[in-house]
Enzyme design. Structure first.
Site, mmCIF file in Angstrom:
data_model
loop_
_atom_site.group_PDB
_atom_site.id
_atom_site.type_symbol
_atom_site.label_atom_id
_atom_site.label_comp_id
_atom_site.label_asym_id
_atom_site.label_seq_id
_atom_site.Cartn_x
_atom_site.Cartn_y
_atom_site.Cartn_z
ATOM 1 C CB CYS A 1 -0.994 -0.057 1.234
ATOM 2 S SG CYS A 1 -0.355 0.200 2.874
ATOM 3 N NE ARG B 1 -4.457 1.379 1.502
ATOM 4 C CZ ARG B 1 -4.407 2.060 0.206
ATOM 5 N NH1 ARG B 1 -5.030 1.869 -0.697
ATOM 6 N NH2 ARG B 1 -3.185 2.684 0.072
ATOM 7 C CG ASP C 1 -4.677 4.963 3.105
ATOM 8 O OD1 ASP C 1 -4.893 4.668 3.858
ATOM 9 O OD2 ASP C 1 -3.628 5.495 2.348
#
EC number: 3.1.3.48
Length: 156
Positions: free
Chosen positions: A8, A14, A125
């Site tokens: 990520c 994440r 996100d």
């Protein structure tokens, strides 16, 4: 060993969540001696730090182990070390493709590409949205589908 890397932006929300969830699914399937998982970020802001408190809280809520999670930045060598590199969104994929200057043949995918019924293509996100519950659900579903894909593809 089959090596799986989740990527990520900062490696505090994440991708460490995906690493922990996927590791748990691998263990539950009895495949911990066949599949190894890790995570990294495209940026360098959080190197050496533990995951975001929202990530730690959602992992605790679902009793997912988080002790091994420490942020690092993805490097070009990862492209030849890992068999599967799984990005959380299109921006991460773009960065990984740009990083692949040697043209290494690696399985690069977005996590939600494995969920055929998903209307969402990128894992949002939660660092910006604050919605760790939604992200957990998407990642959990994506990790289940990814594990099924790897088991089928690798014949394990």
């Amino acid at each position: 060993m089959i090596n799986v890397l989740f990527v990520c932006l900062g490696n505090i929300c994440r991708s460490p969540m995906a690493e922990a969830i996927f590791r748990q699914k691998v263990k539950q399937a009895g495949l911990q001696n066949k599949i190894v998982t890790d995570s990294a970020g495209t940026g360098n802001w959080h190197i050496g730090k533990r995951p975001h408190e929202g990530t730690l809280a959602i992992l605790a809520k679902y009793h997912v182990e988080d002790e091994q999670l420490v942020a690092r930045q993805v490097v070009e060598q990862d492209l030849s070390t890992y068999d599967y590199i799984i990005a959380m969104d299109a921006s991460n994929m773009k960065h990984l493709n740009e990083l692949n200057t040697l043209g290494v043949n690696v399985h690069l995918h977005k996590l939600l590409d494995f969920v055929e019924t998903s209307q969402v293509k990128d894992v949002p996100d939660p660092y910006f949205t604050g919605n760790f519950d939604e992200v957990y659900d998407l990642i959990n579903e994506g990790c289940s589908a990814l594990l099924a894909f790897i088991k089928d593809k690798e014949g394990i």
